[in-house]
Design a protein around this motif. Structure first.
Motif, PDB file in Angstrom:
ATOM      1  N   ALA A 194      -2.925   4.919   2.088  1.00 19.11           N
ATOM      2  CA  ALA A 194      -3.198   4.752   3.517  1.00 19.11           C
ATOM      3  C   ALA A 194      -3.830   6.009   4.101  1.00 19.11           C
ATOM      4  N   ILE A 195      -3.330   7.173   3.709  1.00 19.20           N
ATOM      5  CA  ILE A 195      -3.880   8.435   4.212  1.00 19.20           C
ATOM      6  C   ILE A 195      -5.312   8.616   3.725  1.00 19.20           C
ATOM      7  N   LYS A 196      -5.558   8.329   2.469  1.00 22.21           N
ATOM      8  CA  LYS A 196      -6.903   8.504   1.908  1.00 22.21           C
ATOM      9  C   LYS A 196      -7.914   7.525   2.492  1.00 22.21           C
ATOM     10  N   SER A 197      -7.461   6.346   2.884  1.00 24.98           N
ATOM     11  CA  SER A 197      -8.399   5.338   3.378  1.00 24.98           C
ATOM     12  C   SER A 197      -8.494   5.283   4.897  1.00 24.98           C
ATOM     13  N   ARG A 198      -7.827   6.174   5.573  1.00 23.55           N
ATOM     14  CA  ARG A 198      -7.859   6.159   7.038  1.00 23.55           C
ATOM     15  C   ARG A 198      -9.258   6.499   7.537  1.00 23.55           C
ATOM     16  N   ARG A 199      -9.540   6.115   8.753  1.00 29.02           N
ATOM     17  CA  ARG A 199     -10.835   6.421   9.350  1.00 29.02           C
ATOM     18  C   ARG A 199     -10.670   6.604  10.845  1.00 29.02           C
ATOM     19  N   SER A 200     -11.604   7.298  11.430  1.00 29.65           N
ATOM     20  CA  SER A 200     -11.595   7.523  12.869  1.00 29.65           C
ATOM     21  C   SER A 200     -12.573   6.548  13.515  1.00 29.65           C
ATOM     22  N   ILE A 201     -12.143   5.928  14.576  1.00 35.12           N
ATOM     23  CA  ILE A 201     -12.988   4.984  15.300  1.00 35.12           C
ATOM     24  C   ILE A 201     -13.415   5.640  16.607  1.00 35.12           C
ATOM     25  N   MET A 230       0.841  -1.180   0.000  1.00 33.26           N
ATOM     26  CA  MET A 230       0.000   0.000   0.000  1.00 33.26           C
ATOM     27  C   MET A 230       0.881   1.236   0.000  1.00 33.26           C
ATOM     28  N   GLN A 231       0.552   2.185  -0.834  1.00 31.91           N
ATOM     29  CA  GLN A 231       1.267   3.451  -0.888  1.00 31.91           C
ATOM     30  C   GLN A 231       0.835   4.327   0.291  1.00 31.91           C
ATOM     31  N   VAL A 232       1.700   5.216   0.725  1.00 35.97           N
ATOM     32  CA  VAL A 232       1.389   6.104   1.842  1.00 35.97           C
ATOM     33  C   VAL A 232       0.142   6.927   1.544  1.00 35.97           C
ATOM     34  N   THR A 233       0.037   7.450   0.335  1.00 37.21           N
ATOM     35  CA  THR A 233      -1.139   8.259  -0.004  1.00 37.21           C
ATOM     36  C   THR A 233      -2.416   7.433   0.057  1.00 37.21           C
TER      37      THR A 233
END
Length: 93
Positions: free
Chosen positions: A6-13, A1-4
């Motif tokens: 990972a950043i785009k798919s992050r989520r808050s729990i 996975m590319q860093v970008t």
């Protein structure tokens, strides 16, 4: 996975299961955090793992954005150590 990616798919729990987090997982999280870059590699921070229910509840009483701690099995508190940072005006640490 590319860093970008990972950043785009992050989520808050905000909702957590109450089961205990394995110590190995907490250790991996802390190791990753300690690998973060800092100016001059000073690492001007400290990490505190809190699993005590009463302490988590107390944090929630004085911090307005920590309601999720009432469900979370643990929290990692990051404390800055400004005395370890380089002061450009004085030219010293």
């Amino acid at each position: 996975m590319q860093v970008t990616d990972a950043i785009k798919s992050r989520r808050s729990i905000r909702k957590y299961e109450s089961k205990q987090i394995p110590e190995e997982h907490i250790r991996l999280i802390l190791e990753a955090a300690m690998l973060s870059p800092s100016a001059g590699n000073t690492r001007p921070w400290e990490f505190f793992v809190i699993e005590n229910r009463q302490i988590l509840k107390t944090i929630n009483e004085f911090h307005p954005y920590t309601r999720m701690l009432l469900q979370a099995p643990a929290a990692i508190v990051v404390c800055a150590r400004p005395e370890l940072q380089y002061n450009k005006e004085d030219g010293c640490w």
